[in-house]
Design an enzyme around this catalytic site. Structure first.
Site, PDB file in Angstrom:
ATOM      1  N   ASP A 144       0.843  -1.192   0.000  1.00 46.10           N
ATOM      2  CA  ASP A 144       0.000   0.000   0.000  1.00 46.10           C
ATOM      3  C   ASP A 144       0.888   1.255   0.000  1.00 46.10           C
ATOM      4  OD1 ASP A 144      -2.399   1.460   0.210  1.00 46.10           O
ATOM      5  OD2 ASP A 144      -2.306   1.480   2.406  1.00 46.10           O
TER       6      ASP A 144
ATOM      7  N   GLU B 211      -1.356   5.939  -8.683  1.00 47.52           N
ATOM      8  CA  GLU B 211      -2.281   6.969  -8.168  1.00 47.52           C
ATOM      9  C   GLU B 211      -2.090   8.281  -8.911  1.00 47.52           C
ATOM     10  OE1 GLU B 211      -2.888   7.318  -3.948  1.00 47.52           O
ATOM     11  OE2 GLU B 211      -3.284   9.466  -4.097  1.00 47.52           O
TER      12      GLU B 211
ATOM     13  N   ASP C  28      -8.551   1.122   6.441  1.00 42.71           N
ATOM     14  CA  ASP C  28      -7.573   0.992   7.521  1.00 42.71           C
ATOM     15  C   ASP C  28      -8.109   1.619   8.809  1.00 42.71           C
ATOM     16  OD1 ASP C  28      -5.379   0.691   9.107  1.00 42.71           O
ATOM     17  OD2 ASP C  28      -4.060   2.004   7.983  1.00 42.71           O
ATOM     18  N   SER C  29      -8.565   2.871   8.716  1.00 45.39           N
ATOM     19  CA  SER C  29      -9.016   3.568   9.930  1.00 45.39           C
ATOM     20  C   SER C  29     -10.105   2.807  10.683  1.00 45.39           C
ATOM     21  CB  SER C  29      -9.525   4.969   9.577  1.00 45.39           C
ATOM     22  OG  SER C  29      -8.475   5.748   9.071  1.00 45.39           O
TER      23      SER C  29
HETATM   24  P1  13P Z   1      -8.817   5.032   5.586  1.00 41.02           P
HETATM   25  O1  13P Z   1      -7.961   5.934   6.413  1.00 41.02           O
HETATM   26  O2  13P Z   1     -10.081   5.724   5.179  1.00 41.02           O
HETATM   27  O3  13P Z   1      -9.076   3.731   6.238  1.00 41.02           O
HETATM   28  O4  13P Z   1      -8.019   4.740   4.217  1.00 41.02           O
HETATM   29  C1  13P Z   1      -7.098   3.681   4.145  1.00 41.02           C
HETATM   30  C2  13P Z   1      -6.310   3.708   2.885  1.00 41.02           C
HETATM   31  O5  13P Z   1      -6.614   4.385   1.924  1.00 41.02           O
HETATM   32  C3  13P Z   1      -5.130   2.842   2.824  1.00 41.02           C
HETATM   33  O6  13P Z   1      -4.393   3.032   1.665  1.00 41.02           O
HETATM   34  O1  G3H Z   2      -3.303   5.061   3.554  1.00 36.19           O
HETATM   35  C1  G3H Z   2      -2.621   4.838   4.538  1.00 36.19           C
HETATM   36  C2  G3H Z   2      -2.897   3.693   5.397  1.00 36.19           C
HETATM   37  O2  G3H Z   2      -3.930   3.997   6.291  1.00 36.19           O
HETATM   38  C3  G3H Z   2      -1.660   3.227   6.058  1.00 36.19           C
HETATM   39  O3  G3H Z   2      -1.325   4.030   7.147  1.00 36.19           O
HETATM   40  O4  G3H Z   2       1.075   4.535   6.790  1.00 36.19           O
HETATM   41  O5  G3H Z   2       0.036   4.690   9.078  1.00 36.19           O
HETATM   42  O6  G3H Z   2       0.425   2.465   7.992  1.00 36.19           O
HETATM   43  P1  G3H Z   2       0.153   3.931   7.773  1.00 36.19           P
HETATM   44 ZN    ZN Z   3      -4.509   5.020   0.893  1.00 38.30          ZN
END
Ligand code: 13P
Ligand code: G3H
Ligand code: ZN
Length: 314
Positions: A87, A139, A261-262
């Site tokens: 990611d 992206e 993720d959040s």
């Molecule tokens: P959120 O913060 O909305 O969960 O997005 C996660 C994300 O885009 C990870 O790449």
């Molecule tokens: O888009 C970002 C993801 O939520 C990953 O977050 O870089 O804190 O692991 P992080």
């Molecule tokens: Zn992201």
């Protein structure tokens, strides 16, 4: 089935009008919770690892944990397609490292660069990845949150330009594209009413027929978890996410991958906070991490069935 790429998954999702959940993984409990939910719902799933996750947990641990989760599923007769994805790959070297170590998909995030530099960097990753059977997400456009110091994606300059998107995909040969239509990373996505630019998504899909689009910053920030966090000693007033009906709509359009993720962080934190307050005698991490894992499973199950629509699509 071992790890797969997103190719077939996205083709089916595009045609079927649903999306695959891409969940960020940072430790064992998160991986187990997600895999349990995907297994129970017979859903394809993307486990994604950020540069921050690699730094926190060590890339070798994360890879082995994902492998262990697949081995356990297979042992129980479960055979769901799983993608291991990088990611927000920040540079060529990180993408290369992931490709060399067995990831089936990588994201190169060149959105911080100008168009030409983003094209050049993405193309370099695509060439390396495709030679090795790995797919690449790129992206274009800027999301608020982790990308630069941008706070709210509300000016036209921030949104993806459909004309640029068409040129970008043709020039780079990337396999999927993350676009900016108003979502942002983290738990504070909208100050007022939530608004996404579905017109941009529609225009991009007209210019790039059958091409899979990715939605980052797509947590819905369930108010149940926000309230639990605040009730049990947290302080996250005003946290707000993307309404689920908007995500459902995006999933029926060209969006094939929805990043979350959040919501995982919130589900875990809310339940750990509750456990600490309600059961102050507890000091066994297996008790509160077990509750957190269960909360992740329930939340991911809900996403798969009620938001993404990828249940029974394994
Ligand atoms: P959120 O913060 O909305 O969960 O997005 C996660 C994300 O885009 C990870 O790449
Ligand atoms: O888009 C970002 C993801 O939520 C990953 O977050 O870089 O804190 O692991 P992080
Ligand atoms: Zn992201």
């Amino acid at each position: 089935m071992g790890l797969v790429t997103t190719k077939e998954m996205f083709e089916k999702a595009y045609k079927g009008g649903y999306a695959i959940g891409a969940f960020n993984v940072n430790n064992m409990e998160i991986i187990q919770g997600i895999m349990e939910a995907a297994t129970k719902n017979n859903a394809p799933v993307i486990l994604q690892v950020s540069a921050g996750a690699r730094k926190y947990a060590n890339p070798i641990y994360l890879k082995k944990l994902v492998e262990a989760s697949i081995e356990c599923a297979n042992k129980n007769g479960v055979d769901i397609p799983v993608v291991l994805h990088l990611d927000h790959g920040p540079d060529f070297e990180t993408c290369k490292d992931c490709i060399d170590s067995g990831f089936t998909s990588v994201m190169i995030d060149g959105s911080k660069y100008d168009f030409d530099t983003n094209v050049e960097l993405t193309k370099k990753v695509v060439d390396y990845a495709h030679e090795r059977g790995v797919v690449v997400e790129a992206e274009l456009g800027k999301l608020a949150g982790i990308e630069d110091d941008v706070k709210v994606a509300d000016s036209d300059a921030m949104f993806t330009d459909p004309d640029e998107a068409e040129r970008f995909v043709k020039l780079t040969g990337c396999d999927s594209l993350a676009i900016a239509i108003g979502t942002s990373h983290g738990a504070y996505k909208f100050k007022g009413e939530a608004k996404l630019r579905f017109d941009i998504l529609e225009e991009v899909s007209k210019r790039l027929p059958n091409f899979p689009i990715v939605l980052h910053g797509a947590s819905s920030v369930p108010q149940k978890f926000v309230e639990m966090c605040n009730k049990y000693g947290g302080n996250i007033p005003g946290a707000k996410g993307v309404p689920e009906e908007m995500l459902r709509k995006a999933a029926t359009m060209a969006v094939c991958k929805i990043n979350i993720d959040s919501d995982i962080r919130l589900a875990m934190t809310a339940n750990i906070r509750e456990c600490f307050v309600d059961s102050p005698e507890v000091f066994d991490p297996r008790v509160y991490l077990g509750k957190a894992r269960e909360a992740v499973e329930k939340m991911v199950s809900h996403k798969i069935v009620d938001v993404l629509g990828c249940n029974n699509k394994a």
